[in-house]
Design a protein around this motif. Structure first.
Motif, PDB file in Angstrom:
ATOM      1  N   GLY A 134       0.810  -1.204   0.000  1.00 18.90           N
ATOM      2  CA  GLY A 134       0.000   0.000   0.000  1.00 18.90           C
ATOM      3  C   GLY A 134       0.846   1.257   0.000  1.00 18.90           C
ATOM      4  N   PHE A 135       1.923   1.266   0.773  1.00 16.71           N
ATOM      5  CA  PHE A 135       2.812   2.431   0.792  1.00 16.71           C
ATOM      6  C   PHE A 135       3.504   2.616  -0.565  1.00 16.71           C
ATOM      7  CE2 PHE A 135       3.296   2.048   5.659  1.00 16.71           C
ATOM      8  CZ  PHE A 135       2.269   2.946   5.857  1.00 16.71           C
ATOM      9  N   MET A 137       0.950   4.208  -2.826  1.00 15.79           N
ATOM     10  CA  MET A 137       0.786   5.636  -2.509  1.00 15.79           C
ATOM     11  C   MET A 137       1.923   6.460  -3.095  1.00 15.79           C
ATOM     12  SD  MET A 137      -0.405   5.323   1.486  1.00 15.79           S
ATOM     13  CE  MET A 137      -1.406   3.891   1.935  1.00 15.79           C
ATOM     14  N   ARG A 138       3.142   5.948  -2.976  1.00 13.17           N
ATOM     15  CA  ARG A 138       4.285   6.671  -3.527  1.00 13.17           C
ATOM     16  C   ARG A 138       4.158   6.785  -5.046  1.00 13.17           C
ATOM     17  NH1 ARG A 138       9.336   6.060  -5.699  1.00 13.17           N
ATOM     18  NH2 ARG A 138      10.936   7.520  -4.955  1.00 13.17           N
ATOM     19  N   ARG A 139       3.645   5.748  -5.689  1.00 14.93           N
ATOM     20  CA  ARG A 139       3.509   5.769  -7.149  1.00 14.93           C
ATOM     21  C   ARG A 139       2.631   6.916  -7.622  1.00 14.93           C
ATOM     22  NH1 ARG A 139      -0.092   4.510 -10.875  1.00 14.93           N
ATOM     23  NH2 ARG A 139      -1.607   3.587  -9.427  1.00 14.93           N
ATOM     24  N   VAL A 140       1.507   7.157  -6.928  1.00 18.88           N
ATOM     25  CA  VAL A 140       0.565   8.171  -7.409  1.00 18.88           C
ATOM     26  C   VAL A 140       0.868   9.569  -6.867  1.00 18.88           C
ATOM     27  CG1 VAL A 140      -1.241   6.443  -7.744  1.00 18.88           C
ATOM     28  CG2 VAL A 140      -1.180   7.761  -5.616  1.00 18.88           C
ATOM     29  N   LEU A 141       1.922   9.696  -6.056  1.00 20.71           N
ATOM     30  CA  LEU A 141       2.364  11.013  -5.599  1.00 20.71           C
ATOM     31  C   LEU A 141       3.321  11.622  -6.618  1.00 20.71           C
ATOM     32  CD1 LEU A 141       3.164  10.930  -1.765  1.00 20.71           C
ATOM     33  CD2 LEU A 141       1.630  12.515  -2.934  1.00 20.71           C
ATOM     34  N   ALA A 142       3.180  12.912  -6.861  1.00 19.83           N
ATOM     35  CA  ALA A 142       4.134  13.628  -7.702  1.00 19.83           C
ATOM     36  C   ALA A 142       5.443  13.811  -6.942  1.00 19.83           C
ATOM     37  CB  ALA A 142       3.558  14.990  -8.085  1.00 19.83           C
ATOM     38  N   PRO A 143       6.570  13.964  -7.637  1.00 15.33           N
ATOM     39  CA  PRO A 143       7.836  14.245  -6.942  1.00 15.33           C
ATOM     40  C   PRO A 143       7.692  15.441  -6.011  1.00 15.33           C
ATOM     41  CG  PRO A 143       8.229  13.763  -9.254  1.00 15.33           C
ATOM     42  CD  PRO A 143       6.740  13.844  -9.102  1.00 15.33           C
ATOM     43  N   GLY A 144       8.171  15.260  -4.786  1.00 15.83           N
ATOM     44  CA  GLY A 144       8.027  16.301  -3.775  1.00 15.83           C
ATOM     45  C   GLY A 144       6.700  16.257  -3.051  1.00 15.83           C
ATOM     46  N   GLY A 145       5.807  15.336  -3.465  1.00 17.65           N
ATOM     47  CA  GLY A 145       4.492  15.230  -2.847  1.00 17.65           C
ATOM     48  C   GLY A 145       4.568  14.745  -1.406  1.00 17.65           C
ATOM     49  N   LEU A 185       7.805   3.093   5.625  1.00 20.96           N
ATOM     50  CA  LEU A 185       7.745   4.200   4.664  1.00 20.96           C
ATOM     51  C   LEU A 185       9.089   4.386   3.963  1.00 20.96           C
ATOM     52  CD1 LEU A 185       5.641   6.720   6.787  1.00 20.96           C
ATOM     53  CD2 LEU A 185       4.926   5.636   4.642  1.00 20.96           C
ATOM     54  N   ARG A 186      10.163   4.300   4.708  1.00 19.33           N
ATOM     55  CA  ARG A 186      11.494   4.423   4.092  1.00 19.33           C
ATOM     56  C   ARG A 186      11.738   3.269   3.131  1.00 19.33           C
ATOM     57  NH1 ARG A 186      12.913   5.553   9.658  1.00 19.33           N
ATOM     58  NH2 ARG A 186      13.095   7.822   9.948  1.00 19.33           N
ATOM     59  N   ASP A 187      11.333   2.064   3.522  1.00 22.24           N
ATOM     60  CA  ASP A 187      11.506   0.901   2.643  1.00 22.24           C
ATOM     61  C   ASP A 187      10.727   1.069   1.335  1.00 22.24           C
ATOM     62  OD1 ASP A 187      13.078  -0.286   4.570  1.00 22.24           O
ATOM     63  OD2 ASP A 187      11.503  -1.648   5.298  1.00 22.24           O
ATOM     64  N   ALA A 188       9.623   1.805   1.397  1.00 25.51           N
ATOM     65  CA  ALA A 188       8.814   2.044   0.192  1.00 25.51           C
ATOM     66  C   ALA A 188       9.378   3.153  -0.674  1.00 25.51           C
ATOM     67  CB  ALA A 188       7.379   2.375   0.595  1.00 25.51           C
ATOM     68  N   GLY A 189      10.474   3.792  -0.218  1.00 25.25           N
ATOM     69  CA  GLY A 189      11.122   4.809  -1.022  1.00 25.25           C
ATOM     70  C   GLY A 189      10.832   6.237  -0.626  1.00 25.25           C
ATOM     71  N   PHE A 190      10.117   6.442   0.488  1.00 23.98           N
ATOM     72  CA  PHE A 190       9.828   7.798   0.942  1.00 23.98           C
ATOM     73  C   PHE A 190      11.029   8.392   1.665  1.00 23.98           C
ATOM     74  CE2 PHE A 190       5.463   6.227   0.533  1.00 23.98           C
ATOM     75  CZ  PHE A 190       4.829   7.326  -0.021  1.00 23.98           C
ATOM     76  N   GLY A 191      11.136   9.711   1.608  1.00 22.77           N
ATOM     77  CA  GLY A 191      12.131  10.446   2.374  1.00 22.77           C
ATOM     78  C   GLY A 191      11.440  11.416   3.313  1.00 22.77           C
ATOM     79  N   GLY A 192      12.236  12.136   4.094  1.00 21.29           N
ATOM     80  CA  GLY A 192      11.677  13.113   5.020  1.00 21.29           C
ATOM     81  C   GLY A 192      10.671  12.524   5.977  1.00 21.29           C
ATOM     82  N   GLY A 206      -0.560  10.747  22.872  1.00 20.86           N
ATOM     83  CA  GLY A 206      -0.035   9.550  22.203  1.00 20.86           C
ATOM     84  C   GLY A 206      -1.104   8.578  21.754  1.00 20.86           C
ATOM     85  N   ILE A 207      -2.382   8.929  21.923  1.00 25.15           N
ATOM     86  CA  ILE A 207      -3.444   8.032  21.477  1.00 25.15           C
ATOM     87  C   ILE A 207      -3.414   7.879  19.956  1.00 25.15           C
ATOM     88  CG2 ILE A 207      -5.955   7.762  21.294  1.00 25.15           C
ATOM     89  CD1 ILE A 207      -6.179   9.011  24.058  1.00 25.15           C
ATOM     90  N   VAL A 208      -3.110   8.975  19.267  1.00 28.01           N
ATOM     91  CA  VAL A 208      -2.969   8.906  17.816  1.00 28.01           C
ATOM     92  C   VAL A 208      -1.634   9.514  17.413  1.00 28.01           C
ATOM     93  CG1 VAL A 208      -5.452   8.974  17.381  1.00 28.01           C
ATOM     94  CG2 VAL A 208      -4.148  11.095  17.408  1.00 28.01           C
ATOM     95  N   CYS A 209      -1.236   9.225  16.191  1.00 27.22           N
ATOM     96  CA  CYS A 209       0.045   9.688  15.669  1.00 27.22           C
ATOM     97  C   CYS A 209      -0.128  10.171  14.233  1.00 27.22           C
ATOM     98  CB  CYS A 209       1.047   8.528  15.721  1.00 27.22           C
ATOM     99  SG  CYS A 209       2.732   8.989  15.263  1.00 27.22           S
ATOM    100  N   LEU A 210       0.504  11.296  13.914  1.00 29.41           N
ATOM    101  CA  LEU A 210       0.536  11.804  12.551  1.00 29.41           C
ATOM    102  C   LEU A 210       1.893  11.450  11.942  1.00 29.41           C
ATOM    103  CD1 LEU A 210      -1.022  15.398  12.402  1.00 29.41           C
ATOM    104  CD2 LEU A 210      -1.688  13.409  11.052  1.00 29.41           C
ATOM    105  N   HIS A 211       1.882  10.579  10.955  1.00 33.42           N
ATOM    106  CA  HIS A 211       3.087  10.192  10.236  1.00 33.42           C
ATOM    107  C   HIS A 211       3.177  11.024   8.961  1.00 33.42           C
ATOM    108  CE1 HIS A 211       3.540   6.450  12.634  1.00 33.42           C
ATOM    109  NE2 HIS A 211       2.211   6.498  12.668  1.00 33.42           N
ATOM    110  N   THR A 212       4.362  11.538   8.654  1.00 32.54           N
ATOM    111  CA  THR A 212       4.534  12.325   7.443  1.00 32.54           C
ATOM    112  C   THR A 212       5.732  11.802   6.654  1.00 32.54           C
ATOM    113  OG1 THR A 212       5.863  13.944   8.666  1.00 32.54           O
ATOM    114  CG2 THR A 212       3.512  14.407   8.439  1.00 32.54           C
ATOM    115  N   ALA A 213       5.663  11.966   5.332  1.00 34.97           N
ATOM    116  CA  ALA A 213       6.750  11.525   4.464  1.00 34.97           C
ATOM    117  C   ALA A 213       6.645  12.265   3.145  1.00 34.97           C
ATOM    118  CB  ALA A 213       6.684  10.015   4.234  1.00 34.97           C
ATOM    119  N   LEU A 214       7.782  12.315   2.416  1.00 37.25           N
ATOM    120  CA  LEU A 214       7.840  13.001   1.137  1.00 37.25           C
ATOM    121  C   LEU A 214       8.222  12.032   0.027  1.00 37.25           C
ATOM    122  CD1 LEU A 214       9.763  16.245   2.228  1.00 37.25           C
ATOM    123  CD2 LEU A 214       7.297  15.987   1.842  1.00 37.25           C
ATOM    124  N   ARG A 215       7.655  12.253  -1.153  1.00 38.66           N
ATOM    125  CA  ARG A 215       7.976  11.450  -2.342  1.00 38.66           C
ATOM    126  C   ARG A 215       9.331  11.889  -2.878  1.00 38.66           C
ATOM    127  NH1 ARG A 215       9.278   9.488  -6.835  1.00 38.66           N
ATOM    128  NH2 ARG A 215       7.815   8.862  -8.457  1.00 38.66           N
TER     129      ARG A 215
END
Length: 232
Positions: free
Chosen positions: A134-135, A138-146, A207-214, A223-232
Motif C-alpha cells: 500500500g505504501f 501511494m508513492r507511485r501516485v504522488l508527484a515528486p516532492g508530494g 515508509l522508508r523501505d517504500a522509497g519515501f524520504g523526510g 499519544g493516542i494517535v500519531c501523525l506520520h509524514t513523508a515526502l515522495r
C-alpha cells in the motif's frame, strides 16, 4: 469476526459496508469527539505546501476529505477514494459536490503515476491486506516532492493513560461499538487492529523501505494517535 478477517479484504469490505450507517456517530462517541480535531490536524499537515491535487485514501464517509476542502489555503482538488461503496455513498452526500469520490482499492489505485501533490490516510492503513504494498502504491501516485500524511492510532504516553486506554479498547470499544452498530464483531476487530498496530518507528521504517524520504511523526492527545509524514 475472527482473526481471518484481518487477512481477507472482501470480509473487511463487507464489514465496513455493514457499519457505514452508524460509522460517523460511533467515531464521535468512541473518540469522545476528538476525531474531528485529529482529522483537522491531518488536513493542515497535508496542505502545508498548498497542494493543488489531494487524494484522501481509505476515505470512508468523507470526514477527512471534507476537512481537506475546508483547510486554509488556495482552492484545491480533493478526491476521496475507498473500496466500500456504502461508505462512499455517505461520503458523496456529505461532500455535496465539493470533492470527487472514487471507488478503488488502495493496493491497485485507479490513478496515473504522480497524479497527486498530497495523500492523506486516516485510520485506514492498519486495514490494508499488505501495508508495504500500500505504501508503494501511494508513492507511485504522488508527484515528486508530494507529501503523505497518515493518521493512525498509537500507544498512549505514560503508564496511567496507557493502562486506562488498554482497558477502554478491550471493553468499551467492542461492547459499545458492536451494540450501537447493530453488528456483532466489527468493533472487536477494530479494537484488535488498534491494539496490535506497529509502533511509530516501525511505520517510519516501512515508509522508508517504500522509497519515501523526510519521514517523521508526532503524537496527538497524549499519544493516542500519531501523525506520520513523508515526502515522495
Amino acid at each position: 469476526m475472527t482473526d481471518e478477517t484481518s487477512r481477507d479484504p472482501e470480509r473487511i469490505r463487507e464489514m465496513f459496508g455493514g457499519i457505514a450507517r452508524r460509522y460517523d456517530l460511533l467515531n464521535r462517541l468512541l473518540s469522545l469527539g476528538l476525531d474531528r480535531r485529529w482529522r483537522k490536524a491531518a488536513a493542515r499537515e497535508a496542505c502545508l505546501a498548498s497542494p493543488a491535487r489531494v487524494l484522501d485514501l481509505c476515505s470512508g464517509t468523507g470526514d477527512l476529505a471534507l476537512a481537506l476542502v475546508r483547510a486554509p489555503g488556495p482552492e484545491r482538488l480533493v478526491v476521496g477514494c475507498d473500496f466500500s461503496r456504502p461508505m462512499l455513498e455517505r461520503a458523496a452526500r456529505k461532500l455535496d459536490g465539493r470533492a470527487t469520490v472514487v471507488l478503488g482499492d488502495a493496493l491497485r489505485l485507479p490513478f496515473a503515476d504522480g497524479a497527486f501533490d498530497a495523500i492523506t490516510v486516516a485510520f485506514g492503513v492498519r486495514n490494508l491486506h499488505d501495508m508495504p504494498a500500500g505504501f508503494h502504491e501511494m508513492r507511485r501516485v504522488l508527484a515528486p516532492g508530494g507529501r503523505l500524511v497518515v493518521l493512525e492510532f498509537s500507544r498512549p504516553e505514560g503508564p496511567v493513560l496507557s493502562r486506562a486506554y488498554g482497558l477502554y479498547l478491550r471493553t468499551v470499544v467492542p461492547r459499545l461499538g458492536d451494540r450501537a452498530s447493530g453488528r456483532e464483531g466489527p468493533y472487536r476487530y477494530l479494537a484488535r487492529t488498534i491494539a496490535g498496530f506497529p509502533e511509530p518507528d516501525r511505520i517510519a521504517g516501512l515508509l522508508r523501505d517504500a522509497g519515501f524520504g523526510g519521514v517523521g511523526w508526532h503524537t496527538l492527545s497524549g499519544g493516542i494517535v500519531c501523525l506520520h509524514t513523508a515526502l515522495r
